[in-house]
Design a protein around this motif. Structure first.
Motif, PDB file in Angstrom:
ATOM      1  N   ARG A   1     -33.322  17.316  -0.346  1.00  0.00           N
ATOM      2  CA  ARG A   1     -32.596  16.169   0.513  1.00  0.00           C
ATOM      3  C   ARG A   1     -31.834  16.828   1.508  1.00  0.00           C
ATOM      4  O   ARG A   1     -30.798  17.510   1.389  1.00  0.00           O
ATOM      5  N   PHE A   2     -32.050  16.499   2.919  1.00  0.00           N
ATOM      6  CA  PHE A   2     -31.151  17.019   4.007  1.00  0.00           C
ATOM      7  C   PHE A   2     -30.158  16.098   4.096  1.00  0.00           C
ATOM      8  O   PHE A   2     -30.568  15.063   4.502  1.00  0.00           O
ATOM      9  N   ILE A   3     -29.025  16.483   4.230  1.00  0.00           N
ATOM     10  CA  ILE A   3     -27.779  15.706   4.398  1.00  0.00           C
ATOM     11  C   ILE A   3     -27.213  15.733   5.779  1.00  0.00           C
ATOM     12  O   ILE A   3     -26.784  16.726   5.914  1.00  0.00           O
ATOM     13  N   GLY A   4     -27.707  14.742   6.606  1.00  0.00           N
ATOM     14  CA  GLY A   4     -27.386  14.951   7.998  1.00  0.00           C
ATOM     15  C   GLY A   4     -25.804  14.421   8.171  1.00  0.00           C
ATOM     16  O   GLY A   4     -25.290  13.953   7.252  1.00  0.00           O
ATOM     17  N   PRO A   5     -25.213  14.577   9.519  1.00  0.00           N
ATOM     18  CA  PRO A   5     -23.865  14.041   9.813  1.00  0.00           C
ATOM     19  C   PRO A   5     -23.861  12.646   9.567  1.00  0.00           C
ATOM     20  O   PRO A   5     -22.915  12.008   9.409  1.00  0.00           O
ATOM     21  N   THR A   6     -25.113  11.753   9.913  1.00  0.00           N
ATOM     22  CA  THR A   6     -24.871  10.447   9.660  1.00  0.00           C
ATOM     23  C   THR A   6     -24.788   9.942   8.358  1.00  0.00           C
ATOM     24  O   THR A   6     -23.838   9.132   8.028  1.00  0.00           O
ATOM     25  N   CYS A   7     -25.501  10.539   7.414  1.00  0.00           N
ATOM     26  CA  CYS A   7     -25.499  10.418   6.217  1.00  0.00           C
ATOM     27  C   CYS A   7     -24.029  10.686   5.512  1.00  0.00           C
ATOM     28  O   CYS A   7     -23.708   9.854   4.654  1.00  0.00           O
ATOM     29  N   PHE A   8     -23.540  11.993   5.977  1.00  0.00           N
ATOM     30  CA  PHE A   8     -22.307  12.369   5.449  1.00  0.00           C
ATOM     31  C   PHE A   8     -21.229  11.120   5.753  1.00  0.00           C
ATOM     32  O   PHE A   8     -20.270  10.982   5.135  1.00  0.00           O
ATOM     33  N   LEU A   9     -21.295  10.803   6.953  1.00  0.00           N
ATOM     34  CA  LEU A   9     -20.206   9.829   7.558  1.00  0.00           C
ATOM     35  C   LEU A   9     -20.339   8.443   6.871  1.00  0.00           C
ATOM     36  O   LEU A   9     -19.218   8.013   6.276  1.00  0.00           O
ATOM     37  N   SER A  10     -21.531   8.201   6.350  1.00  0.00           N
ATOM     38  CA  SER A  10     -21.750   6.995   5.567  1.00  0.00           C
ATOM     39  C   SER A  10     -21.337   6.931   4.137  1.00  0.00           C
ATOM     40  O   SER A  10     -20.480   6.173   3.719  1.00  0.00           O
ATOM     41  N   MET A  11     -21.177   8.385   3.854  1.00  0.00           N
ATOM     42  CA  MET A  11     -20.915   8.498   2.264  1.00  0.00           C
ATOM     43  C   MET A  11     -19.215   8.277   2.360  1.00  0.00           C
ATOM     44  O   MET A  11     -18.596   7.901   1.326  1.00  0.00           O
ATOM     45  N   ALA A  12     -18.614   8.808   3.694  1.00  0.00           N
ATOM     46  CA  ALA A  12     -17.098   8.677   3.868  1.00  0.00           C
ATOM     47  C   ALA A  12     -16.722   7.434   3.970  1.00  0.00           C
ATOM     48  O   ALA A  12     -15.823   7.025   3.208  1.00  0.00           O
ATOM     49  N   LEU A  13     -17.729   6.552   4.691  1.00  0.00           N
ATOM     50  CA  LEU A  13     -17.151   5.062   4.826  1.00  0.00           C
ATOM     51  C   LEU A  13     -17.415   4.422   3.498  1.00  0.00           C
ATOM     52  O   LEU A  13     -16.690   3.388   3.493  1.00  0.00           O
ATOM     53  N   VAL A  14     -18.314   4.713   2.709  1.00  0.00           N
ATOM     54  CA  VAL A  14     -18.529   4.194   1.472  1.00  0.00           C
ATOM     55  C   VAL A  14     -17.266   4.040   0.503  1.00  0.00           C
ATOM     56  O   VAL A  14     -16.669   3.374  -0.058  1.00  0.00           O
ATOM     57  N   ARG A  15     -16.673   5.642   0.431  1.00  0.00           N
ATOM     58  CA  ARG A  15     -15.579   5.898  -0.033  1.00  0.00           C
ATOM     59  C   ARG A  15     -14.378   5.068   0.169  1.00  0.00           C
ATOM     60  O   ARG A  15     -13.607   4.514  -0.551  1.00  0.00           O
ATOM     61  N   GLN A  16     -13.999   4.972   1.620  1.00  0.00           N
ATOM     62  CA  GLN A  16     -13.032   4.071   1.896  1.00  0.00           C
ATOM     63  C   GLN A  16     -13.179   2.800   1.836  1.00  0.00           C
ATOM     64  O   GLN A  16     -12.230   1.910   1.620  1.00  0.00           O
ATOM     65  N   SER A  17     -14.470   2.174   1.753  1.00  0.00           N
ATOM     66  CA  SER A  17     -14.653   0.853   1.782  1.00  0.00           C
ATOM     67  C   SER A  17     -14.368   0.340   0.187  1.00  0.00           C
ATOM     68  O   SER A  17     -14.028  -0.598  -0.165  1.00  0.00           O
ATOM     69  N   HIS A  18     -14.236   1.373  -0.640  1.00  0.00           N
ATOM     70  CA  HIS A  18     -14.082   1.171  -2.144  1.00  0.00           C
ATOM     71  C   HIS A  18     -12.575   1.480  -2.143  1.00  0.00           C
ATOM     72  O   HIS A  18     -12.070   1.310  -3.471  1.00  0.00           O
ATOM     73  N   GLY A  19     -11.853   1.498  -1.100  1.00  0.00           N
ATOM     74  CA  GLY A  19     -10.195   1.407  -1.314  1.00  0.00           C
ATOM     75  C   GLY A  19      -9.754   2.848  -1.316  1.00  0.00           C
ATOM     76  O   GLY A  19      -8.674   2.960  -1.861  1.00  0.00           O
ATOM     77  N   PHE A  20     -10.482   4.127  -1.453  1.00  0.00           N
ATOM     78  CA  PHE A  20      -9.876   5.409  -1.641  1.00  0.00           C
ATOM     79  C   PHE A  20      -9.644   5.901  -0.153  1.00  0.00           C
ATOM     80  O   PHE A  20     -10.245   5.588   0.928  1.00  0.00           O
TER      81      PHE A  20
END
Length: 409
Positions: free
Chosen positions: A18-37
């Motif tokens: 699986r290739f993790i591009g900048p958009t995917c990693f940005l979404s991972m960061a947003l998911v973490r923030q949306s969970h209150g972290f």
């Protein structure tokens, strides 16, 4: 209130990976923030004499190993910090002298990452790490000063509780490790929110991303954003007294109890030759293949690193503040044997496993005239750890500073 919307998208695969591009990693960061972290950056100092190193070792802490090594009462620095985090943000407290749970992830904290993983018995004047901590409530984030005070409170409390409980339990044999432990050996010194912007991943930029295991962009990371690391190694060189008719062959240890576990104590007839050591240090400065100074088990993919500077300082061992009367010169009490305190300062961006200790061990051999400075270059070019001098012990090594560019911690 800001509404956060995250869209899902197709993640491509290349070469069955699986290739993790900048958009995917940005979404991972947003998911973490949306969970209150929220990610926080910390600095920490510690006395590593009675620790298992920095890295958390799970069930291999506070135990008797299968080989019979008694590690009861001993924990890693990260393990202690994780316990304090669990008490502060999860509301769970544990007894350091009982079976502890694995704390790889808490309910309200995750993604613990340190900038420099120091070995057992190695100290730190400043190390840095980051951790993601969940907010306490809706739009209620942890204040950095409260995290510092709260973590230090629990670090001291758990250490004192563990020591006191062992002292009160007379029906069991107390491990010597517990008797040597201190409640003042780990301190969080500062904290601030980590930057929220994504940064280029230097491992991807260096070509390690060809396997698609490395994302091109990452969140702020204590390890990968470190731009400089500085180590100090302290050597206490004792001049051996000259033999006379009153000596029976016994050599007294002029080790001074205040330096026990704080420096490498060496006995020698003559002081170390500092000029030769400095010349050898100049040879090692720069970008080289440091295979000859690489510790066994090093995880780095390449032995090529850059050392920015190696400096060596020396002074007589003086304890100025112990002068009690005006009749004694300051520092008189501990200079009767002309002891020499040497500090080797090594600065670079990143280091191989045990590289600094291997370099210091080589420099000491140069100072003893056992090898010449020119031979250090031969050892370096040989790329063979087997021909290099022995490694220096860990207790004299201090991680003095970790810098993160224009982001001070």
């Amino acid at each position: 209130m800001v509404k956060l919307t995250i869209s899902f998208f197709h993640v491509p695969y290349q070469n069955n990976k699986r290739f993790i591009g900048p958009t995917c990693f940005l979404s991972m960061a947003l998911v973490r923030q949306s969970h209150g972290f929220k990610r926080y950056a910390f600095s920490v100092c510690y006395d590593g004499l009675n620790s298992l190193g920095f890295s958390y070792q799970g069930n291999n802490e506070h135990c008797i190993t299968q080989q019979g090594t008694d590690l009861r009462g001993l924990h890693s620095i990260e393990g202690k910090i994780r316990l304090a985090l669990s008490a502060l943000v999860d509301g769970r407290t544990y007894d350091l002298n009982t079976d502890l749970p694995c704390l790889w992830k808490g309910d309200n904290f995750e993604n613990f990452q340190v900038s420099s993983r120091t070995d057992r018995h190695v100290h730190a004047l400043k190390n840095t790490f980051h951790v993601d901590i969940r907010r306490k409530g809706v739009d209620l984030m942890w204040k950095p000063q409260n995290l510092v005070r709260g973590l230090n409170f629990y670090l001291v409390k758990m250490a004192r509780d563990g020591i006191n409980q062992c002292g009160q339990n007379y029906s069991h044999i107390i491990s010597p490790n517990i008797l040597r432990c201190s409640d003042n050996d780990v301190r969080i010194t500062s904290c601030r929110p980590a930057p929220v912007e994504l940064i280029p991943n230097k491992l991807f930029a260096e070509g390690m991303g060809n396997s698609n295991d490395q994302p091109p962009y990452i969140s702020w990371n204590a390890r990968f954003t470190a731009t400089s690391r500085t180590y100090i190694y302290r050597i206490l060189c004792h001049r051996l007294p000259k033999r006379n008719e009153n000596m029976s062959g016994f050599v007294e240890d002029y080790g001074y109890p205040f330096e026990a576990g704080r420096s490498w104590r060496i006995h020698c007839r003559e002081p170390l030759e500092l000029d030769a050591m400095r010349k050898a240090g100049t040879i090692l400065t720069g970008t080289h293949d440091f295979t000859s100074f690489r510790g066994k088990g090093c995880y780095r993919s390449t032995p090529i690193t850059t050392i920015d500077d190696i400096r060596i300082y020396s002074s007589p061992l003086l304890y100025d503040d112990f002068s009690v009367t005006n009749h004694h010169p300051r520092g008189h009490f501990h200079n009767d044997n002309n002891s020499q305190l040497i500090s080797v300062v090594v600065k670079g961006n990143a280091f191989l496993y045990r590289q600094v200790r291997n370099i210091v061990g080589c420099l000491v051999e140069v100072g003893k005239h056992k090898i010449l400075p020119s031979q250090v270059e031969e050892i370096l070019l040989a790329r063979n750890r087997g021909i290099a001098p022995p490694m220096a012990p860990p207790q004299g090594l201090y991680l003095a500073n970790v810098e993160h560019g224009d982001f001070p911690i």
